[in-house]
Scaffold this motif. Structure first.
Motif, PDB file in Angstrom:
ATOM      1  N   TYR A   1      43.135  39.070  51.884  1.00 56.42           N
ATOM      2  CA  TYR A   1      42.852  40.389  51.832  1.00 56.42           C
ATOM      3  C   TYR A   1      44.106  41.139  51.491  1.00 56.42           C
ATOM      4  CZ  TYR A   1      38.259  39.153  53.653  1.00 56.42           C
ATOM      5  OH  TYR A   1      37.052  38.793  53.783  1.00 56.42           O
ATOM      6  N   ASP A   2      44.348  42.122  50.641  1.00 54.44           N
ATOM      7  CA  ASP A   2      45.512  42.567  50.204  1.00 54.44           C
ATOM      8  C   ASP A   2      45.803  44.151  50.803  1.00 54.44           C
ATOM      9  OD1 ASP A   2      44.339  43.811  46.974  1.00 54.44           O
ATOM     10  OD2 ASP A   2      43.598  44.072  48.765  1.00 54.44           O
TER      11      ASP A   2
ATOM     12  N   ASP B   1      35.084  43.169  48.189  1.00 49.13           N
ATOM     13  CA  ASP B   1      34.584  42.554  49.438  1.00 49.13           C
ATOM     14  C   ASP B   1      35.263  43.318  50.480  1.00 49.13           C
ATOM     15  OD1 ASP B   1      34.530  38.947  48.723  1.00 49.13           O
ATOM     16  OD2 ASP B   1      33.211  40.510  47.956  1.00 49.13           O
ATOM     17  N   ILE B   2      34.635  43.243  51.617  1.00 46.29           N
ATOM     18  CA  ILE B   2      35.254  44.203  52.792  1.00 46.29           C
ATOM     19  C   ILE B   2      35.090  43.204  54.154  1.00 46.29           C
ATOM     20  CG2 ILE B   2      35.273  46.250  54.320  1.00 46.29           C
ATOM     21  CD1 ILE B   2      36.315  46.796  51.446  1.00 46.29           C
ATOM     22  N   ALA B   3      36.043  43.027  54.850  1.00 40.86           N
ATOM     23  CA  ALA B   3      35.924  42.518  56.413  1.00 40.86           C
ATOM     24  C   ALA B   3      36.175  43.239  57.401  1.00 40.86           C
ATOM     25  CB  ALA B   3      36.390  40.921  56.103  1.00 40.86           C
ATOM     26  N   TRP B   4      35.906  42.938  58.564  1.00 34.72           N
ATOM     27  CA  TRP B   4      36.187  43.476  59.945  1.00 34.72           C
ATOM     28  C   TRP B   4      37.064  42.387  60.402  1.00 34.72           C
ATOM     29  CZ3 TRP B   4      36.347  48.493  61.250  1.00 34.72           C
ATOM     30  CH2 TRP B   4      35.651  49.378  60.456  1.00 34.72           C
ATOM     31  N   PHE B   5      38.253  42.738  60.992  1.00 32.99           N
ATOM     32  CA  PHE B   5      38.921  41.599  62.033  1.00 32.99           C
ATOM     33  C   PHE B   5      39.220  42.604  63.058  1.00 32.99           C
ATOM     34  CE2 PHE B   5      40.226  38.269  58.770  1.00 32.99           C
ATOM     35  CZ  PHE B   5      40.057  38.833  57.785  1.00 32.99           C
TER      36      PHE B   5
ATOM     37  N   ARG C   1      40.268  44.867  52.562  1.00 31.16           N
ATOM     38  CA  ARG C   1      39.739  44.647  51.302  1.00 31.16           C
ATOM     39  C   ARG C   1      40.249  43.257  50.533  1.00 31.16           C
ATOM     40  NH1 ARG C   1      41.881  47.932  46.097  1.00 31.16           N
ATOM     41  NH2 ARG C   1      43.656  46.437  45.816  1.00 31.16           N
ATOM     42  N   ARG C   2      39.265  42.990  49.523  1.00 31.01           N
ATOM     43  CA  ARG C   2      39.725  41.941  48.799  1.00 31.01           C
ATOM     44  C   ARG C   2      38.845  41.878  47.568  1.00 31.01           C
ATOM     45  NH1 ARG C   2      37.979  36.085  51.463  1.00 31.01           N
ATOM     46  NH2 ARG C   2      35.994  35.847  50.875  1.00 31.01           N
ATOM     47  N   THR C   3      39.358  41.483  46.317  1.00 35.00           N
ATOM     48  CA  THR C   3      38.834  41.385  45.167  1.00 35.00           C
ATOM     49  C   THR C   3      37.600  40.523  45.498  1.00 35.00           C
ATOM     50  OG1 THR C   3      40.800  41.583  43.974  1.00 35.00           O
ATOM     51  CG2 THR C   3      38.776  40.935  42.558  1.00 35.00           C
ATOM     52  N   SER C   4      36.363  41.058  44.772  1.00 36.97           N
ATOM     53  CA  SER C   4      35.078  40.109  44.965  1.00 36.97           C
ATOM     54  C   SER C   4      35.420  38.621  44.741  1.00 36.97           C
ATOM     55  CB  SER C   4      34.005  40.581  44.199  1.00 36.97           C
ATOM     56  OG  SER C   4      32.856  39.862  44.324  1.00 36.97           O
ATOM     57  N   SER C   5      35.049  37.855  45.965  1.00 35.10           N
ATOM     58  CA  SER C   5      35.410  36.304  45.848  1.00 35.10           C
ATOM     59  C   SER C   5      34.358  35.445  46.585  1.00 35.10           C
ATOM     60  CB  SER C   5      36.681  35.980  46.804  1.00 35.10           C
ATOM     61  OG  SER C   5      37.749  36.903  45.936  1.00 35.10           O
ATOM     62  N   THR C   6      33.489  35.050  45.828  1.00 36.68           N
ATOM     63  CA  THR C   6      32.240  34.378  46.137  1.00 36.68           C
ATOM     64  C   THR C   6      32.391  33.268  46.969  1.00 36.68           C
ATOM     65  OG1 THR C   6      30.852  35.279  44.486  1.00 36.68           O
ATOM     66  CG2 THR C   6      29.968  33.535  45.560  1.00 36.68           C
ATOM     67  N   PHE C   7      33.418  32.203  46.586  1.00 40.24           N
ATOM     68  CA  PHE C   7      33.423  30.940  46.986  1.00 40.24           C
ATOM     69  C   PHE C   7      34.740  30.712  47.833  1.00 40.24           C
ATOM     70  CE2 PHE C   7      29.885  29.713  44.932  1.00 40.24           C
ATOM     71  CZ  PHE C   7      30.004  30.004  43.376  1.00 40.24           C
ATOM     72  N   VAL C   8      35.295  32.059  48.312  1.00 38.07           N
ATOM     73  CA  VAL C   8      36.465  31.999  49.055  1.00 38.07           C
ATOM     74  C   VAL C   8      36.188  32.038  50.645  1.00 38.07           C
ATOM     75  CG1 VAL C   8      38.552  32.852  49.612  1.00 38.07           C
ATOM     76  CG2 VAL C   8      37.825  32.855  47.134  1.00 38.07           C
TER      77      VAL C   8
END
Length: 126
Positions: A113-114, A33-37, A98-105
């Motif tokens: 995110y690491d 998963d990828i996020a923008w902050f 990025r973080r490992t694919s995590s559907t319920f987080v």
């Protein structure tokens, strides 16, 4: 070593548009998963948008919903954030993570995110 590099920031007038890119290397984007902050001066870092590893689930902060669009091209190892109708309050340093694919987080918990990019400055001003 995983790396994320943001680009595309700059100075834009209110109502204008920018497209941010997050180019990744050192890992297989398909599994993450990828996020923008973003973080404005004197404010806490906040989640802006998130996209699942397969690109089928997206989340947006209420303040940007309807104006920002996140997308990904795993073949190009790149995630994008299209920002339209920009407002002065969108001014901040924008980071991808990025973080490992995590559907319920929860999508915007920064502790999940690491690896993070170095950030790109977005300034909305006339």
């Amino acid at each position: 070593q995983p790396q994320l590099v943001e680009s595309g920031g700059g100075l834009v007038q209110p109502g204008g548009s920018l497209r941010l890119s997050c180019a990744v290397s050192g890992f297989t984007l398909n599994y993450y998963d990828i996020a923008w902050f973003r973080q404005a001066p004197g404010k806490e870092r906040e989640g802006v948008s998130h996209i699942s590893s397969r690109g089928d689930i997206t989340y947006y902060a209420g303040s940007v919903k309807g104006r920002f669009t996140i997308s990904r091209d795993n073949a190009k190892n790149t995630v994008y954030l299209q920002m339209n109708s920009l407002k002065p309050e969108d001014t901040a340093v924008y980071y991808c993570a990025r973080r490992t694919s995590s559907t319920f987080v929860a999508p915007f918990n920064p502790l999940t995110y690491d690896y993070w990019g170095q950030g790109t400055q977005v300034t909305v001003s006339s």
